[in-house]
Design an enzyme around this catalytic site. Sequence first.
Site, PDB file in Angstrom:
ATOM      1  N   GLY A  59     -27.151 -41.763   5.181  1.00 56.37           N
ATOM      2  CA  GLY A  59     -25.608 -41.642   5.944  1.00 56.37           C
ATOM      3  C   GLY A  59     -24.870 -42.180   4.445  1.00 56.37           C
ATOM      4  O   GLY A  59     -25.567 -42.407   3.312  1.00 56.37           O
ATOM      5  N   GLY A  60     -23.591 -42.178   4.638  1.00 55.40           N
ATOM      6  CA  GLY A  60     -22.589 -42.407   3.616  1.00 55.40           C
ATOM      7  C   GLY A  60     -21.547 -43.195   3.959  1.00 55.40           C
ATOM      8  O   GLY A  60     -21.488 -43.395   5.256  1.00 55.40           O
ATOM      9  N   ASP A 179     -18.758 -32.494  -5.847  1.00 60.98           N
ATOM     10  CA  ASP A 179     -19.777 -33.627  -5.916  1.00 60.98           C
ATOM     11  C   ASP A 179     -21.323 -33.050  -6.160  1.00 60.98           C
ATOM     12  O   ASP A 179     -22.186 -33.551  -5.213  1.00 60.98           O
ATOM     13  CB  ASP A 179     -19.713 -34.143  -4.447  1.00 60.98           C
ATOM     14  CG  ASP A 179     -19.996 -35.522  -4.379  1.00 60.98           C
ATOM     15  OD1 ASP A 179     -20.424 -36.132  -5.653  1.00 60.98           O
ATOM     16  OD2 ASP A 179     -20.309 -36.375  -3.089  1.00 60.98           O
TER      17      ASP A 179
END
Length: 314
Positions: A59-60, A179
């Site tokens: 997750g982030g 990214d």
Amino acid sequence: MTLLERAAVRADRGAAGIDRQGAGTDRGARADHHAVAANEVHPEVVLGGRYRLGAQLGGGSEAYVNEARDLLSGKSVAVKIFRSTDSMDNAPFRRELEIHGRLRHRNIVRVLDSGDTPSAGGVGSQKSRSFVVMELVGGKDLRGFLQDNPASPEQTAAWMTDIARALAHVHRRGIVHNDIKPGNILVDFASDPRGLGIAKLADFGIALNGRHAAPNSSSGTPHYLSPEEVCGGTSTTASDIYSLGLVALECLTGTKAFPGPPLESMVARTLGEPRIPGTVRRRWSMVLHAMTDPDPAGRPSASQAVGMLRRLSW
């Protein structure tokens, strides 16, 4: 003078100034992740009447990912659930769906479905959240791989060629990934059990195109930003190539090209090119210098990078 000829000059110049102690140890290197809270979604929930959630995979700040079972097909999938509960401010979900969801390429993680989590009533209940269903890659990301050991030159050439192909595909469609980093590159060993694995590009949550401008809160990961991005410039297709060059160098050496705290790392980017150790073969050094040229106009396109990287495996 060609791109590689110009890079060769810089490679020779850089090799002459290499510190005999080598690249050193990246003491500040840590996995680029945020803590994943347990039980983000009530256990045993079936999303969209079809996807039974399993273990969390990671997750982030904007979303977390769970493994899930597709009850219709019986296959395992990955479900990315976005943290925002505000339907009017769910830009990461819309960006992922509208940009990533339309891409079909062997080296891009495929989006399969999307929807919203159920919203339970009552005080303190969870609000509805958007989710995206993706193929589950049978391997791990480069960040995890590089924690154990550097990649071999053969692995690096194969994986970076795969991602350069993915970038050529998205760049032709006017998309900037924005990214590129080890954590967003998955290596599928299950689909290539006797080979080097197939690298796939993931996470288009801050990607750019004509309809989606740069997010206000995020513009890439500090350790992999290009010099022009560090100086406040716009991320372009050339910025993706620079970031991929830094990832390739990290694969070969096992350390970040610009280690240290984020601010220190970004400042270093404005002062010079990444140092390429003498242990890196000259052919590789030439390609890396080309991809990380301080001038965006001096970098190869994604299609040119594919050709350069493919020749490294011959």
